[in-house]
Design a protein around this motif. Structure first.
Motif, short mmCIF file in Angstrom:
data_model
loop_
_atom_site.label_atom_id
_atom_site.label_comp_id
_atom_site.label_asym_id
_atom_site.label_seq_id
_atom_site.Cartn_x
_atom_site.Cartn_y
_atom_site.Cartn_z
N ARG A 53 -2.61 -4.31 14.95
CA ARG A 53 -3.30 -3.04 15.23
C ARG A 53 -2.44 -1.84 14.84
O ARG A 53 -2.93 -0.88 14.25
CB ARG A 53 -3.67 -2.98 16.71
CG ARG A 53 -4.47 -1.74 17.04
CD ARG A 53 -4.88 -1.72 18.49
NE ARG A 53 -5.78 -0.61 18.68
CZ ARG A 53 -6.92 -0.68 19.32
NH1 ARG A 53 -7.31 -1.82 19.84
NH2 ARG A 53 -7.67 0.37 19.46
N MET A 54 -1.16 -1.90 15.18
CA MET A 54 -0.26 -0.79 14.84
C MET A 54 -0.18 -0.59 13.33
O MET A 54 -0.24 0.53 12.84
CB MET A 54 1.14 -1.02 15.40
CG MET A 54 1.25 -0.82 16.89
SD MET A 54 2.92 -1.16 17.49
CE MET A 54 3.74 0.36 17.03
N ALA A 55 -0.02 -1.69 12.60
CA ALA A 55 0.06 -1.60 11.14
C ALA A 55 -1.22 -0.99 10.58
O ALA A 55 -1.17 -0.07 9.74
CB ALA A 55 0.33 -2.97 10.53
N ALA A 56 -2.36 -1.49 11.04
CA ALA A 56 -3.65 -0.98 10.54
C ALA A 56 -3.81 0.50 10.85
O ALA A 56 -4.21 1.29 9.98
CB ALA A 56 -4.79 -1.78 11.15
N GLU A 57 -3.51 0.90 12.07
CA GLU A 57 -3.67 2.32 12.45
C GLU A 57 -2.77 3.23 11.62
O GLU A 57 -3.20 4.30 11.17
CB GLU A 57 -3.38 2.50 13.94
CG GLU A 57 -4.44 1.93 14.84
CD GLU A 57 -4.09 1.95 16.32
OE1 GLU A 57 -5.00 1.69 17.12
OE2 GLU A 57 -2.92 2.20 16.68
N GLU A 58 -1.54 2.79 11.41
CA GLU A 58 -0.61 3.62 10.64
C GLU A 58 -1.03 3.71 9.17
O GLU A 58 -0.98 4.77 8.56
CB GLU A 58 0.82 3.09 10.77
CG GLU A 58 1.39 3.18 12.16
CD GLU A 58 1.38 4.58 12.74
OE1 GLU A 58 1.58 5.56 11.99
OE2 GLU A 58 1.17 4.70 13.96
N ILE A 59 -1.46 2.60 8.61
CA ILE A 59 -1.88 2.60 7.20
C ILE A 59 -3.14 3.45 7.03
O ILE A 59 -3.24 4.25 6.09
CB ILE A 59 -2.07 1.16 6.69
CG1 ILE A 59 -0.70 0.47 6.59
CG2 ILE A 59 -2.79 1.14 5.34
CD1 ILE A 59 -0.76 -1.02 6.36
N VAL A 60 -4.11 3.32 7.94
CA VAL A 60 -5.33 4.14 7.87
C VAL A 60 -4.97 5.62 7.96
O VAL A 60 -5.49 6.45 7.19
CB VAL A 60 -6.34 3.73 8.97
CG1 VAL A 60 -7.44 4.76 9.12
CG2 VAL A 60 -6.93 2.36 8.64
N ALA A 61 -4.08 5.98 8.87
CA ALA A 61 -3.67 7.39 9.00
C ALA A 61 -2.99 7.89 7.73
O ALA A 61 -3.24 9.02 7.29
CB ALA A 61 -2.75 7.56 10.21
#
Length: 175
Positions: A53-61
């Motif tokens: 989740r952290m990786a996805a959120e950071e990449i999306v941002a």
């Protein structure tokens, strides 16, 4: 696979430390692949979900609504740094515990005795529940250090020496 011969049954080892390179280009490793497993228990489900989740959120941002692709350095500076900041201390404490208490019979005996402490039980439960190192009472932490030293001295003085372990037949089966 009816009628087929099974050559070998095994599972790959689970990494016990964060991988030295968790991001390559725009690919980010998460969970077991990134080495996010607790050494003492082998637990990794929570850390797999959290890191994913952290990786996805950071990449999306970093993608700013799909207008750009993030670089490896940006992913490392966001996802990896945030994850390490949140959970790095937990892995460090577990690594220290394993090195101190899982090395021989005397150390293991000391660990068992320490587990009788209500403070150790509370800190362990809270740390497991919140997935971060707990221990909010510096005075109790200092007392625990003294208890740890006492338990180690007692454990080493009363424990039987570790037995020699060798099983070449089983080892050859794994080759």
């Amino acid at each position: 696979f009816a009628g087929e011969k099974i050559i070998r049954v095994e599972a790959p080892p689970i990494p016990e430390h964060s991988r030295p390179r968790r991001v390559q280009g725009r690919i980010a490793l998460v969970g077991d692949a990134a080495g996010y497993v607790t050494k003492c228990s082998g637990e990794g489900i929570y850390f797999a979900a959290k890191s994913g989740r952290m990786a996805a959120e950071e990449i999306v941002a970093l993608m700013k609504g799909g207008s750009r692709l993030p670089t490896q350095a940006e992913i490392e500076d966001t996802y990896c740094k945030k994850y390490d900041g949140l959970y790095g201390p937990t892995y460090t404490v577990l690594d220290i515990l394993q090195k101190v208490f899982y090395t021989n019979n005397g150390a293991r005996e000391a660990f068992v005795e320490l587990c009788n402490s209500k403070y150790v039980q509370q800190v362990t439960f809270d740390s497991y529940l919140y997935k971060r190192v707990q221990g909010n009472n510096p005075l109790d932490d200092i007392k625990l250090l003294g208890e740890t030293i006492g338990c180690m001295v007692k454990g080493y003085s009363t424990a039987k020496p570790d037995a020699e372990f060798s099983n070449p037949v089983e080892s050859l089966k794994r080759i």
